[in-house]
Design a protein around this motif. Sequence first.
Motif, short mmCIF file in Angstrom:
data_model
loop_
_atom_site.label_atom_id
_atom_site.label_comp_id
_atom_site.label_asym_id
_atom_site.label_seq_id
_atom_site.Cartn_x
_atom_site.Cartn_y
_atom_site.Cartn_z
N ILE B 34 5.71 -11.24 -11.30
CA ILE B 34 6.13 -11.42 -9.91
C ILE B 34 7.65 -11.34 -9.77
O ILE B 34 8.16 -10.72 -8.84
CB ILE B 34 5.58 -12.76 -9.35
CG1 ILE B 34 6.02 -12.95 -7.90
CG2 ILE B 34 5.98 -13.95 -10.18
CD1 ILE B 34 5.29 -14.05 -7.18
N ASP B 66 1.20 -10.29 -14.92
CA ASP B 66 0.53 -11.41 -14.25
C ASP B 66 -0.29 -10.85 -13.09
O ASP B 66 -0.43 -9.64 -12.94
CB ASP B 66 1.53 -12.48 -13.81
CG ASP B 66 2.46 -11.98 -12.72
OD1 ASP B 66 2.28 -10.83 -12.26
OD2 ASP B 66 3.35 -12.74 -12.32
N THR B 67 -0.84 -11.74 -12.27
CA THR B 67 -1.75 -11.24 -11.24
C THR B 67 -1.03 -10.37 -10.21
O THR B 67 -1.61 -9.45 -9.65
CB THR B 67 -2.49 -12.39 -10.50
OG1 THR B 67 -1.53 -13.16 -9.79
CG2 THR B 67 -3.27 -13.24 -11.46
N VAL B 68 0.25 -10.68 -9.95
CA VAL B 68 0.97 -9.87 -8.98
C VAL B 68 1.16 -8.44 -9.53
O VAL B 68 0.97 -7.46 -8.81
CB VAL B 68 2.32 -10.52 -8.62
CG1 VAL B 68 3.12 -9.62 -7.71
CG2 VAL B 68 2.09 -11.87 -7.97
N TRP B 71 -2.01 -6.73 -9.32
CA TRP B 71 -2.29 -6.36 -7.93
C TRP B 71 -1.59 -5.04 -7.58
O TRP B 71 -2.17 -4.18 -6.93
CB TRP B 71 -1.85 -7.47 -6.98
CG TRP B 71 -2.02 -7.07 -5.55
CD1 TRP B 71 -1.07 -6.60 -4.69
CD2 TRP B 71 -3.26 -7.04 -4.81
NE1 TRP B 71 -1.62 -6.30 -3.48
CE2 TRP B 71 -2.97 -6.57 -3.53
CE3 TRP B 71 -4.58 -7.38 -5.13
CZ2 TRP B 71 -3.94 -6.42 -2.54
CZ3 TRP B 71 -5.55 -7.24 -4.15
CH2 TRP B 71 -5.23 -6.76 -2.87
N ILE B 72 -0.33 -4.88 -8.03
CA ILE B 72 0.41 -3.65 -7.75
C ILE B 72 -0.36 -2.45 -8.33
O ILE B 72 -0.55 -1.42 -7.66
CB ILE B 72 1.83 -3.72 -8.38
CG1 ILE B 72 2.63 -4.87 -7.74
CG2 ILE B 72 2.56 -2.41 -8.27
CD1 ILE B 72 3.13 -4.59 -6.36
#
Lengths: 267, 381
Positions: B34, B66-68, B71-72
């Motif tokens: 992030i 990480d999850t961000v 997500w991208i």
Amino acid sequence: MATHADEPPVIRVRGLVNRFGDQTVHEGLDLDVRPGEILGVVGGSGTGKSVLMRSIIGLQTPAEGDITVLGQPVTGGETTQNQELTRQWGVLFQGGALFSGLTVAENIEVPLREYFRLTGQLMDEIAAYKVAMVGLPPEAGPKYPSELSGGMKKRAALARALALDPKLLFLDEPTAGLDPIAADGFDTLIRTLAETMGLTVFLITHDLDTLHAICDRVAVIAEKRIIASGTVAELSRFDHPWVQEYFSGPRGRAAAIAQHHAPLEVG
Amino acid sequence: MSHPAPPDAPVPDMPVLSIRLADGVLAFDGRLTIARVSETERQLEDMLARSPGPLLIDLSGLTRIDTVGAWIVHRLLRDRPGSGITGASADAERLLAEVSAADRPCEVRPVTEPFILRELRRLGEYVYAFRDSAVSALDFIGLTIISAWRAIAAGRGVRWNAVWVQMEQVGVNALGIIGLMSFLIGIVLAQQGAVQLRQFGAEVFVINLVGRATFRELGILLTAIMVAGRSASAFAAQIGSMKLAEEVDAMRTIGLDPIEVLVLPRTIALILMMPLLAFYASVLGVVGGGLFSWAELGIPPATFAQRLREVVPMSDFWIGLSKAPVFGAIIAIIGCHQGFQVTGNAESVGQRTTQAVVEAIFIVIVLDAFFAVFYTALGLS
């Protein structure tokens, strides 16, 4: 998630002393939380579980003792100013502590706004997938906390705690006040998220089912310190009246049996 | 903040993210987290704008995701059909699966309507709210009277313990601030009056001004405003918090009447304390005026007192005092009423507290005007 016993602990507490007036809550308390583990902290009411958590996250300045979190010393009130540290942990308070004037999704965006310069669209997307990740329906996003049930509030608060993809998650009685089905769901959720996101979890609980279901290790607070820590199996053999009562009382046995016969499909 | 590494020199272990895009291959190196995404989001968007169409996303150079970050990557795969990934670690695969399972559109805030419509709607709501609030306040006054009657008729009487506690809080604890305020107002009144009256050589009429204005109007009105600010807000906040904590509901289930337990003691306390506070305020106002007259106009206290008795009729005193219990009752009832209107969250407590103060002060001033007209019509000027 395998724990890494050889790596330095994520949380290291040595000789912690907490006093309120002339009442001593902790007296020389030591505790290690290892990377990647879910540590359950149990103890009777008033033994200072929440005070321990508040000391570790810097909301309570201890009278004495050293606390290190992620390699950085924690020194009471100034810790909450240490953004390098605070952004690496997420905290789920007992009552959820969602900001009542903001919607669920906006609550999740608060830490994102505070620490990073993301575009509005990406922030909204992050909030949306976090809402879904903690198992809330999409309709919950634009709702205000007062419009949610207790279980949904807990999930929303967990989503906010996870907003920054923290390494370390503090949970204060996450399943208190939830019905058994919701509590089971929440246990599973924490275990899954901890595994997928590689979290270290510091978990305060009264819930024996939670201990059996998701904790790698359990630490028992009694007599103002941690009197024992280990797996549930190890602790149930530990010779101390409170520990024996706790794990071998009717509820403790019921939880152990439930776990034995119907293991959760996690871990 | 934003200082991405040069695209040609990825340093895997440094906490940076470098992004390269060439021949339909988008390669991330370093930490796709992030913090790094927030630094490179716009750079990535610029790159992507120049290269439409499917992409092969190379994740082999990632040290952490990480999850961000996931997500991208997920968003690219979703929005550009035919895209694929290569070199993803087990962690990355798992996070990608997790975020794609969580990809459900979700509103962030409630749907808002156009400005004009919203303002019109709010105006309409305000008018209705005003009507409803007036009706429900009247309703509440009625309820309070009925409760009082029931308590007395059933022989339960009034909860005097609660009344004493409230009398201390609304009355005794307010003595300091109300006394100070009245004393200063008395000085200001005498001083301003003296400045004007001196032009006619009539400074001695300062005594008339201070005496009559204080006993008949200012003593009671300013006290009422101060009490409205102090106690109406306190009542609304106390009862409001109790309502949020379901204490009011708990009372009902035990068979206690919340109006009898919460509203009556507060109302009685204020009805009893307001005349006392008003008298006290008037006296201190006169003392302030008298001290000023002594120091600045050379009127000795004995003369001041003598003159005061001549120019201030007893009717002024009784008129002022007669208003006090009415103001006290209305302030208490408005404060409690707003407290009972609290619903939902802490914000509501704030709104209702403000509302209680505004309403109480407004009604006190309106009532004071009515009293002035009424007593003048009776010929008591």
